[in-house]
Scaffold this motif. Structure first.
Motif, PDB file in Angstrom:
ATOM      1  N   ARG A   1      -0.578  -4.398 -11.287  1.00 42.33           N
ATOM      2  CA  ARG A   1       0.886  -4.335 -10.754  1.00 42.33           C
ATOM      3  C   ARG A   1       1.399  -3.055 -11.431  1.00 42.33           C
ATOM      4  N   ALA A   2       1.006  -2.378 -12.501  1.00 46.06           N
ATOM      5  CA  ALA A   2       1.387  -1.039 -12.973  1.00 46.06           C
ATOM      6  C   ALA A   2       1.236   0.003 -11.813  1.00 46.06           C
ATOM      7  N   TYR A   3       0.083   0.126 -11.638  1.00 48.82           N
ATOM      8  CA  TYR A   3      -0.586   1.011 -10.493  1.00 48.82           C
ATOM      9  C   TYR A   3       0.595   0.782  -9.180  1.00 48.82           C
ATOM     10  N   ILE A   4       0.549  -0.398  -8.845  1.00 52.92           N
ATOM     11  CA  ILE A   4       1.353  -0.528  -7.611  1.00 52.92           C
ATOM     12  C   ILE A   4       2.806   0.140  -7.846  1.00 52.92           C
ATOM     13  N   ARG A   5       3.335  -0.317  -8.710  1.00 51.13           N
ATOM     14  CA  ARG A   5       4.785   0.349  -9.272  1.00 51.13           C
ATOM     15  C   ARG A   5       4.801   1.796  -9.222  1.00 51.13           C
ATOM     16  N   ASP A   6       3.710   2.247  -9.965  1.00 55.09           N
ATOM     17  CA  ASP A   6       3.805   3.790  -9.771  1.00 55.09           C
ATOM     18  C   ASP A   6       3.592   4.248  -8.645  1.00 55.09           C
ATOM     19  N   ALA A   7       2.653   3.810  -7.802  1.00 54.11           N
ATOM     20  CA  ALA A   7       2.381   4.524  -6.522  1.00 54.11           C
ATOM     21  C   ALA A   7       3.556   4.328  -5.474  1.00 54.11           C
ATOM     22  N   LEU A   8       4.414   3.331  -5.739  1.00 53.83           N
ATOM     23  CA  LEU A   8       5.696   3.187  -4.850  1.00 53.83           C
ATOM     24  C   LEU A   8       6.855   4.070  -5.312  1.00 53.83           C
ATOM     25  N   LEU A   9       7.060   4.150  -6.711  1.00 49.75           N
ATOM     26  CA  LEU A   9       8.106   4.752  -7.380  1.00 49.75           C
ATOM     27  C   LEU A   9       8.233   6.344  -7.137  1.00 49.75           C
ATOM     28  N   GLY A  10       6.795   6.765  -7.100  1.00 46.74           N
ATOM     29  CA  GLY A  10       6.901   8.286  -6.939  1.00 46.74           C
ATOM     30  C   GLY A  10       6.605   8.902  -5.730  1.00 46.74           C
ATOM     31  N   ASP A  11       7.007   8.077  -4.578  1.00 47.76           N
ATOM     32  CA  ASP A  11       6.821   8.350  -3.245  1.00 47.76           C
ATOM     33  C   ASP A  11       8.030   8.079  -2.166  1.00 47.76           C
ATOM     34  N   PRO A  12       8.919   8.816  -2.394  1.00 45.41           N
ATOM     35  CA  PRO A  12      10.058   8.428  -1.475  1.00 45.41           C
ATOM     36  C   PRO A  12       9.571   8.600  -0.083  1.00 45.41           C
ATOM     37  N   GLU A  13       8.708   9.190   0.495  1.00 44.55           N
ATOM     38  CA  GLU A  13       8.571   9.314   1.956  1.00 44.55           C
ATOM     39  C   GLU A  13       7.614   8.079   2.331  1.00 44.55           C
ATOM     40  N   SER A  14       6.927   7.314   1.466  1.00 44.09           N
ATOM     41  CA  SER A  14       6.108   6.335   1.440  1.00 44.09           C
ATOM     42  C   SER A  14       4.686   6.778   2.172  1.00 44.09           C
ATOM     43  N   ASN A  15       4.279   7.981   1.747  1.00 41.26           N
ATOM     44  CA  ASN A  15       2.969   8.275   1.981  1.00 41.26           C
ATOM     45  C   ASN A  15       1.938   7.335   1.146  1.00 41.26           C
ATOM     46  N   ASN A  16       2.129   7.171   0.003  1.00 42.39           N
ATOM     47  CA  ASN A  16       1.395   6.478  -0.746  1.00 42.39           C
ATOM     48  C   ASN A  16       1.112   4.972  -0.616  1.00 42.39           C
ATOM     49  N   ALA A  17       2.191   4.361   0.114  1.00 43.56           N
ATOM     50  CA  ALA A  17       2.081   2.928   0.542  1.00 43.56           C
ATOM     51  C   ALA A  17       1.331   2.979   1.714  1.00 43.56           C
TER      52      ALA A  17
END
Length: 183
Positions: free
Chosen positions: A103-119
């Protein structure tokens, strides 16, 4: 801000590896709230400006580390039939993603990615694994749904529950989703 592509084995790849390792080590040693770019840079043996140039800020760095962590280490297990393969994969997916660390990694992946590339990248990891499972099923002559159907029926509800209903998820939930998808 798009990240530059790392050359395999080049300096950029070595810097990324050292910085990622430093983040993981320091997160364990001092905790997330104590992480700073200068502290990470010192541990990684690079200058803070190297980190700022490549990642921009701490959240983008944490996001990049998270995406790398969320990448599967191995392909999905081959248990001999579509239902068993999908259940095993979905159970493992729930176990990893619904854990406190996941869950922490999912939050981190999404929070630092305003263009949604990580998602998109994380979604591609799941889609690639599902594609392998469905390809094996097809080679065995089994009827299988397409990747998008599995993403919608299995992955999407799991991720929704992880992100918006943080109650415990278990293997039985994953199996129910797979069984519903494969009817």
């Amino acid at each position: 801000m798009p990240r530059p592509m790392a050359r395999p084995g080049g300096r950029s790849a070595r810097v990324q590896q050292a910085v990622h390792a430093a983040v993981r080590e320091l997160d364990t040693e001092v905790g997330r709230s104590a992480l700073t770019i200068p502290l990470i840079a010192a541990r990684a043996g690079v200058t803070p400006s190297t980190i700022y140039r490549r990642w921009g800020d701490i959240q983008e760095l944490l996001s990049d580390v998270a995406v790398e962590h969320l990448r599967p280490d191995t392909g999905p297990e081959d248990l001999g039939d579509l239902t068993s393969d999908m259940r095993a994969w979905a159970e493992q997916f729930v176990e990893e993603m619904a854990s406190e660390v996941g869950r922490a990694y999912i939050r981190d992946a999404l929070l630092g990615d305003p263009e949604s590339n990580n998602a998109s990248q994380c979604s591609a990891y799941a889609a690639d694994a599902i594609d392998v499972i469905l390809g094996r099923a097809g080679a065995r002559g089994e009827t299988a749904p397409d990747v998008e159907t599995v993403l919608d029926a299995v992955v999407a509800p799991i991720m929704y529950r992880i992100l918006f209903r943080p109650s415990p998820l278990d293997a039985a939930y994953a199996r129910r989703l797979v069984d519903g998808c494969l009817k």
